[in-house]
Design a protein around this motif. Structure first.
Motif, PDB file in Angstrom:
ATOM      1  N   TYR A  74       0.813  -1.216   0.000  1.00  0.00           N
ATOM      2  CA  TYR A  74       0.000   0.000   0.000  1.00  0.00           C
ATOM      3  C   TYR A  74       0.849   1.268   0.000  1.00  0.00           C
ATOM      4  O   TYR A  74       0.372   2.339   0.361  1.00  0.00           O
ATOM      5  N   SER A  75       2.117   1.124  -0.373  1.00  0.00           N
ATOM      6  CA  SER A  75       3.056   2.253  -0.475  1.00  0.00           C
ATOM      7  C   SER A  75       3.341   2.917   0.865  1.00  0.00           C
ATOM      8  O   SER A  75       3.760   4.077   0.914  1.00  0.00           O
ATOM      9  N   ASN A  76       3.130   2.191   1.952  1.00  0.00           N
ATOM     10  CA  ASN A  76       3.546   2.696   3.254  1.00  0.00           C
ATOM     11  C   ASN A  76       5.050   2.469   3.413  1.00  0.00           C
ATOM     12  O   ASN A  76       5.563   1.400   3.067  1.00  0.00           O
ATOM     13  N   VAL A  77       5.735   3.446   3.911  1.00  0.00           N
ATOM     14  CA  VAL A  77       7.188   3.375   4.047  1.00  0.00           C
ATOM     15  C   VAL A  77       7.555   3.312   5.527  1.00  0.00           C
ATOM     16  O   VAL A  77       7.180   4.197   6.308  1.00  0.00           O
ATOM     17  N   SER A  78       8.255   2.254   5.920  1.00  0.00           N
ATOM     18  CA  SER A  78       8.737   2.109   7.295  1.00  0.00           C
ATOM     19  C   SER A  78      10.246   2.298   7.300  1.00  0.00           C
ATOM     20  O   SER A  78      10.956   1.672   6.518  1.00  0.00           O
ATOM     21  N   THR A  79      10.727   3.145   8.182  1.00  0.00           N
ATOM     22  CA  THR A  79      12.151   3.454   8.250  1.00  0.00           C
ATOM     23  C   THR A  79      12.672   3.216   9.660  1.00  0.00           C
ATOM     24  O   THR A  79      12.005   3.573  10.642  1.00  0.00           O
ATOM     25  N   PRO A  88      29.043   4.918  25.093  1.00  0.00           N
ATOM     26  CA  PRO A  88      29.660   3.620  25.400  1.00  0.00           C
ATOM     27  C   PRO A  88      28.625   2.571  25.800  1.00  0.00           C
ATOM     28  O   PRO A  88      27.776   2.810  26.664  1.00  0.00           O
ATOM     29  N   SER A  89      28.646   1.439  25.112  1.00  0.00           N
ATOM     30  CA  SER A  89      27.766   0.295  25.386  1.00  0.00           C
ATOM     31  C   SER A  89      26.300   0.609  25.146  1.00  0.00           C
ATOM     32  O   SER A  89      25.417  -0.066  25.667  1.00  0.00           O
ATOM     33  N   THR A  90      26.015   1.639  24.344  1.00  0.00           N
ATOM     34  CA  THR A  90      24.633   2.082  24.133  1.00  0.00           C
ATOM     35  C   THR A  90      24.305   2.150  22.643  1.00  0.00           C
ATOM     36  O   THR A  90      25.113   2.621  21.845  1.00  0.00           O
ATOM     37  N   LYS A  91      23.121   1.666  22.293  1.00  0.00           N
ATOM     38  CA  LYS A  91      22.636   1.713  20.919  1.00  0.00           C
ATOM     39  C   LYS A  91      21.301   2.430  20.885  1.00  0.00           C
ATOM     40  O   LYS A  91      20.439   2.210  21.737  1.00  0.00           O
ATOM     41  N   ALA A  92      21.113   3.310  19.888  1.00  0.00           N
ATOM     42  CA  ALA A  92      19.857   4.046  19.732  1.00  0.00           C
ATOM     43  C   ALA A  92      19.209   3.656  18.416  1.00  0.00           C
ATOM     44  O   ALA A  92      19.882   3.517  17.394  1.00  0.00           O
ATOM     45  N   VAL A  93      17.883   3.471  18.452  1.00  0.00           N
ATOM     46  CA  VAL A  93      17.121   3.085  17.259  1.00  0.00           C
ATOM     47  C   VAL A  93      15.938   4.026  17.116  1.00  0.00           C
ATOM     48  O   VAL A  93      15.101   4.124  18.020  1.00  0.00           O
ATOM     49  N   LEU A  94      15.861   4.714  15.991  1.00  0.00           N
ATOM     50  CA  LEU A  94      14.747   5.600  15.677  1.00  0.00           C
ATOM     51  C   LEU A  94      13.940   4.967  14.555  1.00  0.00           C
ATOM     52  O   LEU A  94      14.481   4.636  13.503  1.00  0.00           O
ATOM     53  N   SER A  95      12.637   4.781  14.766  1.00  0.00           N
ATOM     54  CA  SER A  95      11.788   4.167  13.752  1.00  0.00           C
ATOM     55  C   SER A  95      10.535   5.003  13.558  1.00  0.00           C
ATOM     56  O   SER A  95      10.017   5.605  14.500  1.00  0.00           O
ATOM     57  N   PHE A  96      10.037   5.032  12.326  1.00  0.00           N
ATOM     58  CA  PHE A  96       8.822   5.775  12.012  1.00  0.00           C
ATOM     59  C   PHE A  96       8.261   5.279  10.690  1.00  0.00           C
ATOM     60  O   PHE A  96       8.988   4.703   9.860  1.00  0.00           O
ATOM     61  N   ASP A  97       6.959   5.473  10.507  1.00  0.00           N
ATOM     62  CA  ASP A  97       6.263   5.092   9.281  1.00  0.00           C
ATOM     63  C   ASP A  97       5.746   6.340   8.580  1.00  0.00           C
ATOM     64  O   ASP A  97       5.371   7.318   9.218  1.00  0.00           O
ATOM     65  N   SER A 103       3.595   7.412  14.402  1.00  0.00           N
ATOM     66  CA  SER A 103       4.207   6.100  14.560  1.00  0.00           C
ATOM     67  C   SER A 103       5.647   6.150  15.060  1.00  0.00           C
ATOM     68  O   SER A 103       6.257   5.107  15.284  1.00  0.00           O
ATOM     69  N   GLY A 104       6.202   7.334  15.225  1.00  0.00           N
ATOM     70  CA  GLY A 104       7.597   7.441  15.626  1.00  0.00           C
ATOM     71  C   GLY A 104       7.878   6.812  16.981  1.00  0.00           C
ATOM     72  O   GLY A 104       7.068   6.880  17.907  1.00  0.00           O
ATOM     73  N   LYS A 105       9.041   6.179  17.087  1.00  0.00           N
ATOM     74  CA  LYS A 105       9.430   5.542  18.349  1.00  0.00           C
ATOM     75  C   LYS A 105      10.946   5.589  18.489  1.00  0.00           C
ATOM     76  O   LYS A 105      11.676   5.419  17.509  1.00  0.00           O
TER      77      LYS A 105
END
Length: 276
Positions: A74-79, A88-97, A103-105
């Protein structure tokens, strides 16, 4: 990132994977093109009755940053943008549709040799905060997870669990549904030579006193073929046959029959995964 304990979501995961992973009752295919460049592509298709659903995923890696983009039917784009070692020892993840602007998280994961912490918050006017932590000592993993609605100032969930893992066995106990349900699971490797495993999972409602259980097995016939079976107290019987006809390329046939509804035809599905 440094090596640390598994996340809280891994408690009971070994049993869950044996009972549910790769079971599929539609027609599904996955084409993966890893490539020799930082860019990789994955195409997935799923036929549900007369409806065809498909998506194409692309991944790009550059240094500590990984960008995943998926476009569906349906042409929805998830990134999803992942930055390793943002601290140090930390990872960050940004997601949105796109086009869903609510939908951002943002996920932040911290890990050291003894503890793994995973937190997430919705980037919208009424965010829900989730926090999970797991602590490991030798073969024991202990953890908890809470969800908090910042608008109503109430807990949406709280879960606690403990697991014991060895190469030949795994046992887990999880208190879930805000303390209303207790789930226990056990996996045992019967024969390492052919990777034969048996699994049992039982759920007990502390308030309703209702019980349910599922048992299953997995067995490698040879290096290319394996079968899985599953039986639940609700009368549903399932079986899976999988063949690796070339490295990382799999064809899987699944079937499920409801013994309590004999007038209903069995469900079955076919999945094809290709790795050129």
């Amino acid at each position: 990132m440094v090596n640390g304990p598994p996340p809280f979501s891994d408690i009971g995961k070994r049993a869950k994977d044996l009972l549910t992973k790769d079971y599929n009752y539609d027609y599904k295919f996955v084409l993966s093109l890893p490539g020799s460049t930082p860019m990789g592509l994955v195409a997935t298709g799923l036929t549900k009755g007369q409806i065809f659903l498909g998506d194409v995923s692309a991944q790009y890696k550059s240094g500590r940053t990984v960008v995943d983009v998926k476009v569906d039917t349906y042409s929805n784009v998830s990134t999803k943008v992942t930055v390793n070692e943002v601290m140090p020892s930390t990872k960050a993840v940004l997601s949105f549709d796109v086009p869903d602007h609510k939908s951002g998280k943002l996920d932040v994961q911290y890990m050291n040799p003894r503890i793994a912490i995973d937190s997430s918050i919705g980037l919208n006017p009424s965010p829900v905060l989730n926090l999970a932590a797991a602590v490991a000592h030798k073969d024991i993993l202990l953890g908890c997870e809470v969800g908090f609605d910042t608008v109503s100032a109430s807990f949406t969930k709280y879960t606690a669990g403990i697991s014991f893992n060895k190469p030949d066995l795994s046992a887990a106990l999880i208190l879930m549904d805000k303390g209303q349900t207790l789930k226990a699971s056990y996996v045992h490797a019967v024969d390492a030579s052919n990777n034969t495993q048996v699994v049992a999972e039982m759920t007990h409602g502390l308030a309703t006193l209702e019980n349910s259980f599922t048992i299953g097995s997995a067995h490698a016939i040879d290096r290319y073929n394996r079968i899985k079976t599953r039986f639940s107290d609700n009368g549903k019987v399932a079986m899976l046959c999988q063949r690796e006809w070339r490295p990382k390329s799999l064809i899987t046939v699944s079937a499920e029959y409801d013994t309590k509804r004999s007038q209903v035809a069995p469900k079955w599905g076919l999945a094809l995964a290709l790795m050129p």
